[in-house]
Design an enzyme around this catalytic site. Structure first.
Site: not given
Ligand SMILES: NC(=O)c1ccc[n+]([C@@H]2O[C@H](COP(=O)([O-])OP(=O)(O)OC[C@H]3O[C@@H](n4cnc5c(N)ncnc54)[C@H](O)[C@@H]3O)[C@@H](O)[C@H]2O)c1
Length: 299
Positions: A159, A172, A176
């Site tokens: 991230s 976080y 990351k």
């Molecule tokens: N959305 C953004 O702008 C953004 C930015 C930077 C990084 N990220 C990263 O991208 C990834 C996806 O995030 P997102 O935005 O789709 O969030 P989201 O919450 O929509 O999806 C994350 C998914 O991970 C699952 N999860 C959480 N803990 C878990 C575990 N212990 N075992 C199995 N599954 C688990 C959740 O149930 C969820 O479905 C994450 O790693 C997040 O940190 C997202």
């Protein structure tokens, strides 16, 4: 036209929602057989519900693709092993793990609880390490058995909060940043077995980010998680074989490569701390500034 991932078998962790769901759908559209892993908890990681992963499996199957659901916690050592074993027993092999699962528990450092720290570090860091470790051991055994490299992939998820730094996210961001370093080191270790390791830094409108600010309909489109999936799909494919140890940013109107730490200005060491302080101040002034959240130098 044949899909980019025809015959490949991939696990996507956190595949039920947001970024991971789009990864699963595009991978399946391109011919990959997918293990959709998701614990199915809330944004902070509480609760458990395999129907979330099953729903994505149903969507893939309805379009003629192949997928199975897995409800294990990615940060559970045995759960992570079960997930790898499930891919191999369902589809005969494993070619890629896309380690995307994540949670948020934002808090300023002065108020952050031990539980908020531990939960975020566990899901992200151990949830990257455990499945990557079990998959890497499987690929090492495969490479030994066939007497040559495999053609496998680990794709982690970092991230801008980790690689550039965001206020309110010491837990976080530390996790990351750790994942970005993990990617670089694992890429160097696993090259000999034919395993590439790259990371994606997404920017997407999902439940994780939906309440961070107001989004216009245009924002929601440029930040749709669908813009991240092509990067994951290409990285899973055999075509990405030459690229390893990289962090790709995707979403919000761009693809980019994040460049890692480099040594800046240097000087001869000195034992007197007052003199050392003068030298260090000069070095800090001469050095390139740390990046802001947009990845560019802060003023
Ligand atoms: N959305 C953004 O702008 C953004 C930015 C930077 C990084 N990220 C990263 O991208 C990834 C996806 O995030 P997102 O935005 O789709 O969030 P989201 O919450 O929509 O999806 C994350 C998914 O991970 C699952 N999860 C959480 N803990 C878990 C575990 N212990 N075992 C199995 N599954 C688990 C959740 O149930 C969820 O479905 C994450 O790693 C997040 O940190 C997202």
């Amino acid at each position: 036209m044949a899909g980019l991932c025809e015959g490949r078998v991939a696990i996507v962790t956190g595949g039920a929602r947001g970024v991971g769901r789009e990864h699963c759908l595009m991978l399946a559209e391109h011919g990959a057989k997918v293990v959709v892993n998701d614990l199915g908890g809330d944004r902070a990681g509480a609760g458990q519900d395999i129907s979330a992963a099953q729903q994505v499996v149903n969507e893939i199957k309805a379009k003629g693709g192949e997928a199975v659901a897995n409800g294990d916690d990615v940060s559970d050592w045995n759960g992570a092993k079960r997930m790898i074993d499930q891919a191999i027993s369902a589809f005969g092999k494993l070619d890629a793990v896309v380690l995307n699962a994540g949670i948020l528990r934002d808090r300023m450092l002065v108020n952050m609880s031990e539980q908020e720290w531990d939960a975020v570090i566990k899901v992200h860091l151990k949830g990257t390490f455990a499945p990557a470790r079990h998959a890497a051991a499987y690929w090492r055994d495969q490479a030994k058995a066939k007497g040559g490299p495999v053609d496998a992939r680990i794709i982690t998820t970092t991230s801008v909060s980790g690689i550039y730094g965001n206020i309110g996210q010491t837990n976080y961001g530390a996790a990351k940043a750790g994942i970005a370093s993990f990617t670089v080191i694992a890429a160097r270790e696993l090259a000999r077995y034919g395993v590439t390791v790259n990371s994606i830094s997404p920017s997407a409108f999902t439940r994780m980010t939906e309440d961070l600010r107001e989004y216009t309909e245009e924002d929601k489109e440029t930040r749709s998680p669908k813009w991240i999936a092509p990067v994951a799909t290409w990285l899973v494919s055999e075509e990405s074989r030459e690229i390893t140890g990289r962090v790709f940013q995707a979403g919000n109107g761009q693809f980019a490569v994040a460049e890692g730490w480099h040594k800046g200005p240097e000087a001869k060491p000195i034992l007197d701390p007052r003199q050392a302080g003068k030298i260090l101040t000069e070095l800090a002034k001469k050095a390139r500034k740390n990046a802001g959240m947009n990845g560019l130098d802060l003023d």
